[in-house]
Each structure stands twice: as C-alpha cells, then as structure tokens.
Design an enzyme around this catalytic site. Structure first.
Site, PDB file in Angstrom:
ATOM      1  N   GLN A  31      -3.431  -0.783   9.782  1.00 59.22           N
ATOM      2  CA  GLN A  31      -2.764   0.284  10.540  1.00 59.22           C
ATOM      3  C   GLN A  31      -2.366  -0.142  11.949  1.00 59.22           C
ATOM      4  O   GLN A  31      -1.690   0.613  12.639  1.00 59.22           O
ATOM      5  CB  GLN A  31      -3.684   1.527  10.624  1.00 59.22           C
ATOM      6  CG  GLN A  31      -4.027   2.163   9.299  1.00 59.22           C
ATOM      7  CD  GLN A  31      -2.803   2.737   8.576  1.00 59.22           C
ATOM      8  OE1 GLN A  31      -1.762   2.993   9.169  1.00 59.22           O
ATOM      9  NE2 GLN A  31      -2.938   2.936   7.273  1.00 59.22           N
ATOM     10  N   LYS A  89       3.386  -1.587   4.943  1.00 64.37           N
ATOM     11  CA  LYS A  89       3.133  -0.581   5.984  1.00 64.37           C
ATOM     12  C   LYS A  89       3.927  -0.872   7.251  1.00 64.37           C
ATOM     13  O   LYS A  89       3.754  -0.219   8.271  1.00 64.37           O
ATOM     14  CB  LYS A  89       1.636  -0.510   6.310  1.00 64.37           C
ATOM     15  CG  LYS A  89       0.786   0.030   5.150  1.00 64.37           C
ATOM     16  CD  LYS A  89      -0.662   0.166   5.569  1.00 64.37           C
ATOM     17  CE  LYS A  89      -1.607   0.307   4.402  1.00 64.37           C
ATOM     18  NZ  LYS A  89      -1.556   1.603   3.749  1.00 64.37           N
TER      19      LYS A  89
HETATM   20  N1  PLP Z   1      -7.201  -0.698   5.487  1.00 73.67           N
HETATM   21  C1  PLP Z   1      -6.668   0.379   6.051  1.00 73.67           C
HETATM   22  C2  PLP Z   1      -7.164   0.841   7.389  1.00 73.67           C
HETATM   23  C3  PLP Z   1      -5.650   1.076   5.389  1.00 73.67           C
HETATM   24  O1  PLP Z   1      -5.127   2.160   5.942  1.00 73.67           O
HETATM   25  C4  PLP Z   1      -5.207   0.600   4.125  1.00 73.67           C
HETATM   26  C5  PLP Z   1      -4.186   1.335   3.365  1.00 73.67           C
HETATM   27  O2  PLP Z   1      -3.974   2.497   3.544  1.00 73.67           O
HETATM   28  C6  PLP Z   1      -5.792  -0.555   3.606  1.00 73.67           C
HETATM   29  C7  PLP Z   1      -6.798  -1.172   4.304  1.00 73.67           C
HETATM   30  C8  PLP Z   1      -5.375  -1.123   2.283  1.00 73.67           C
HETATM   31  O3  PLP Z   1      -4.062  -1.593   2.347  1.00 73.67           O
HETATM   32  P1  PLP Z   1      -3.354  -2.123   1.014  1.00 73.67           P
HETATM   33  O4  PLP Z   1      -3.476  -1.017   0.016  1.00 73.67           O
HETATM   34  O5  PLP Z   1      -1.935  -2.346   1.456  1.00 73.67           O
HETATM   35  O6  PLP Z   1      -4.041  -3.348   0.594  1.00 73.67           O
END
Ligand code: PLP
Length: 416
Positions: free
Chosen positions: A212, A235
């Site tokens: 984030q 993201k």
């Molecule tokens: N960590 C945080 C703080 C997140 O907000 C997210 C996804 O929302 C993730 C990890 C996991 O990201 P990803 O699903 O793109 O691997």
C-alpha cells in the site's frame, strides 16, 4: 474551510488526466463509475494497456535464452523493466530486484528462502497486529515448521502501532521484523524509520510489506535502509500477476533458491546443480514478461506525474473525505493516525457493510466490504467487517461529494 482552500490550490486538472483511464468512463447501472476500491487494485491507464498490446504484437518471445531478434527485444524490455523498478525505489543495483507474482509471493519467497535457511527453533519473528494475511500466514507456516515463535506489536485505538511495545518485544532471539509500511485497513503509515533503526541496532533485518505504500508515496529503499521490501504492480497502475521483491544484495547472495526449474540454474547434473546469479537465482521458469513491461510503463506514468504531486493530492482528497465523513451521524471510522494514506475503513450504525457496499454499487460507487484480509484486526475491534473506501490520484472531490450524499441516503434507507 481550510481543506476547501487547499482544494483550490491543488488544481485537479494539473498533471492528472482522468481520460487516460478508459474504465473511468464506464457507467455502472447508468451511473458514471466512482472507483473507490484502489487498495484492492487500481485501474490502468491506456499507456499501460497499449504497452501490453505493443509487446504482444511486436516483441513477444521468451527471455534470456533465445538467439533471435524477438528474443533479444523481449529480454531487453524485461531487463529494462527491472532497471526501471530499481531506479524507482532507488535500489543499489538491478540485481536486488526480483520479479514475483505480487506482494504475496514476494513475502512467501523470503519466508521460504531466507526463513528456512536462517530461522531456527526458539527464534522469534516480530510482526504487528495489523498485518494483511499475506504478511502473516507465510510466517505462521515458517514458525510451525521451524519451531519458531511469532510476536506481535499491538495497535492502539487510533490504528497506530505501539512503538514502546515494539521495543519491549526485541530480544536476542529476534530474527526478523516484518511489518506493513501502510495499513490496508487503517491507512496508517507506520513509524518504520524508528523501527528499522532499532532493529539494525540489534542486527535484525526488516521486511516492509509495501503493497500500500509504494503506489502512493515516494519510497527510497537506501534511505529507509530496509532489508526486504515487497509490492504489487496491480496496485500502482500496472498489470496483475507482476510484483517485486527488493532485497539487499548480501541477503540475496546468502539465500537458497525459492523454486527450482529453468533459468535459476547455472550447471545441472542428474543429481545436483549450481545456481544462476542473483536475481535470476530466484526467478525459475518463464517470467511474466509482459507484466514487467506493463509495470515499467506504469512507473513511467507515475514518474511523469511525480510521486510528490500524487502524495500531496491524495493526502488532500483524503482529508477532505475524512472531514465530511466524520460529520455524518452514526459513523465509526477505524484508524485516526496522524500519518496516513488514502484508505478509510468505517461502519454506519445499523447498516451491514455488505448491504452498504451493495447500496453504493446501485449508484455506481465501488467500495470494499469485509475483513480486508486482516481478520485479526476485526477480531481485536470486535467487529466482523467494515466498509472501506480507498482513493487514488484519479479520484475527484466531486466523487467524494457524491459518495457522501449516497452515504447519507443509505443511512436513511436502512434506518428502522
Ligand atoms: N499486503 C497488503 C498491505 C495489502 O493491502 C495487500 C493486498 O491488498 C497484500 C499485501 C497482498 O497483495 P497481492 O494480493 O497483490 O499479493
């Protein structure tokens, strides 16, 4: 009002071109889409979409192995993307950038390759109580396998982590600290500088879950001095299925491979093999070439805008939203950190988050409802779920006004 004054100073049109995002021109149930689910994934500008099409139409081939023009072009594009990522977060070298599927895979890579080699029975790993499941479950699996223990920095009522409690958790058994840079539930930007300094005084490495933060703040890994940093392309305007693990060279050199297969080897015999150099040692199999190229284009887009402009605008729009939301009757907002990003979790009295999300969807507003992959936070707050609105630079003050109107309508609609 002070915020409205600022609104005039930061002209929405300046440098931000909403027309670059085809999906933002969509209508949902006859309403222009208002996309407030950016913490889950962001929308893509046509520059990124075009880069993917261009790659597949003109340059597609496998990387590193081919002795032909297309292979050279694909490899050049892929490695240029790595260089772009390194430059974006100010890594010391391209070798410190490993392409993964996303934040989740990047953290699993560290838990597997670093954790299995260095974490032993009785060791302790410090996390916080506000971790996304992606930065919790890999450590649970590792701790179980190695007989290690997880320790948790508590969060306070305002959604900030308790630095004093963190200090108390540090001891000679601490092997790693893995915390979220910015919470996907509270929006809190954690006091990572102090944490990293303290950890290093103990000789302990720090992993930042930057899923984030990297999309929303200027992040300089050399300045932060973090040891590992994980983030996801999707993201930050990029495609899905591509993410990054940054790690300091020395750590990567000492870690074992994550997965076995093509590309990660140097010499192979039937019974044994030697490993390729970093970063390739950690990239078994055909990588997401188009994804990396798309991510590089996304970074170009963000750099053109500048991360500083983006951060300033997002902070402003979030303050604007928070002021208006806090004025609503029956609202609870979770997280009031002084340093925060554009993620607002809340509940309206007597309205289930799923009902609210459904109501807003009827008006073209996309928000998230649920536990946001952070069930331990919900448990501590003694709630099952929240509604979450999360902003990106392409959101407007007008969208916030419309959202507030609809929240007021929802409160009336569900009143009994
Ligand atoms: N960590 C945080 C703080 C997140 O907000 C997210 C996804 O929302 C993730 C990890 C996991 O990201 P990803 O699903 O793109 O691997």
């Amino acid at each position: 009002m002070e915020v409205l004054e600022k609104k005039r100073q930061i002209n929405y049109g300046e440098g931000i071109n909403r027309d670059d995002f085809p999906i933002l021109l969509e209508t949902i149930r006859n309403h222009p889409v208002v996309y407030f689910d950016n913490a889950a994934t962001t929308q893509k500008p046509k520059q990124v979409i075009d880069a993917l099409v261009k790659y597949y139409e003109h340059d597609n081939a496998n990387v590193h192995r081919a002795i032909h023009q297309l292979g050279e072009r694909a490899t050049a594009g892929f490695e240029k993307a790595r260089n772009k990522v390194a430059e974006f977060i100010n890594a010391h070298s391209d070798k410190e950038i490993i392409f993964t599927r996303g934040t989740t895979e990047a953290i699993n890579l560290v838990a597997t390759s670093w954790g299995r080699k260095f974490v032993e029975s009785g060791d302790e790993i410090i996390l916080s109580e506000m971790e996304h499941h992606s930065n919790l479950i890999p450590w649970q699996l590792l701790a179980k396998e190695r007989g290690a223990h997880l320790r948790f920095i508590p969060f306070k009522e305002d959604g900030t982590i308790d630095y004093n409690e963190f200090i108390k958790l540090m001891n000679k058994n601490t092997k790693l600290i893995a915390i979220t840079h910015m919470s996907n539930v509270f929006g809190t930007i954690n006091p990572f500088k102090k944490i990293i300094r303290t950890a290093h005084d103990w000789g302990v490495p720090v992993l930042l879950d930057a899923a984030q933060s990297v999309p929303h703040l200027p992040v300089d890994v050399q300045q932060l001095d973090c040891d590992f940093l994980a983030f996801s392309g999707h993201k930050m305007l990029g495609p899905t299925g591509i993410g990054v693990l940054y790690a300091k060279t020395q750590l990567l050199e000492n870690m074992d491979p994550y997965q076995g297969g093509g590309e990660m080897i140097n010499t192979v015999w039937l019974e044994k093999a030697t490993w390729n150099e970093i970063p390739h040692k950690f990239e078994a199999g055909t990588p997401n070439i188009a994804g990396a190229i798309g991510l590089a284009e996304a970074i170009d887009y963000l750099q053109d805008l500048t991360m500083e402009t983006l951060t300033l605008y997002e902070q402003d729009i979030t303050t604007y939203a928070l002021e208006k939301m806090m004025a609503l009757d029956g609202i609870t907002i979770y997280g009031q950190a002084p340093e925060r990003g554009g993620v607002v979790s809340f509940n309206l009295e007597n309205v289930h988050p799923h009902d609210l999300a459904h109501f807003l969807d009827q008006h073209g507003i996309a928000v998230r409802a649920g536990h946001h992959c952070a069930q331990p936070i919900m448990r501590k707050l003694e709630i099952a779920s929240t509604t979450r609105a999360s902003f990106y630079f392409y959101n407007t003050y007008e969208e916030i006004d419309y959202f507030i109107d609809k929240l007021q309508e929802a409160a009336k609609f569900f009143a009994f």
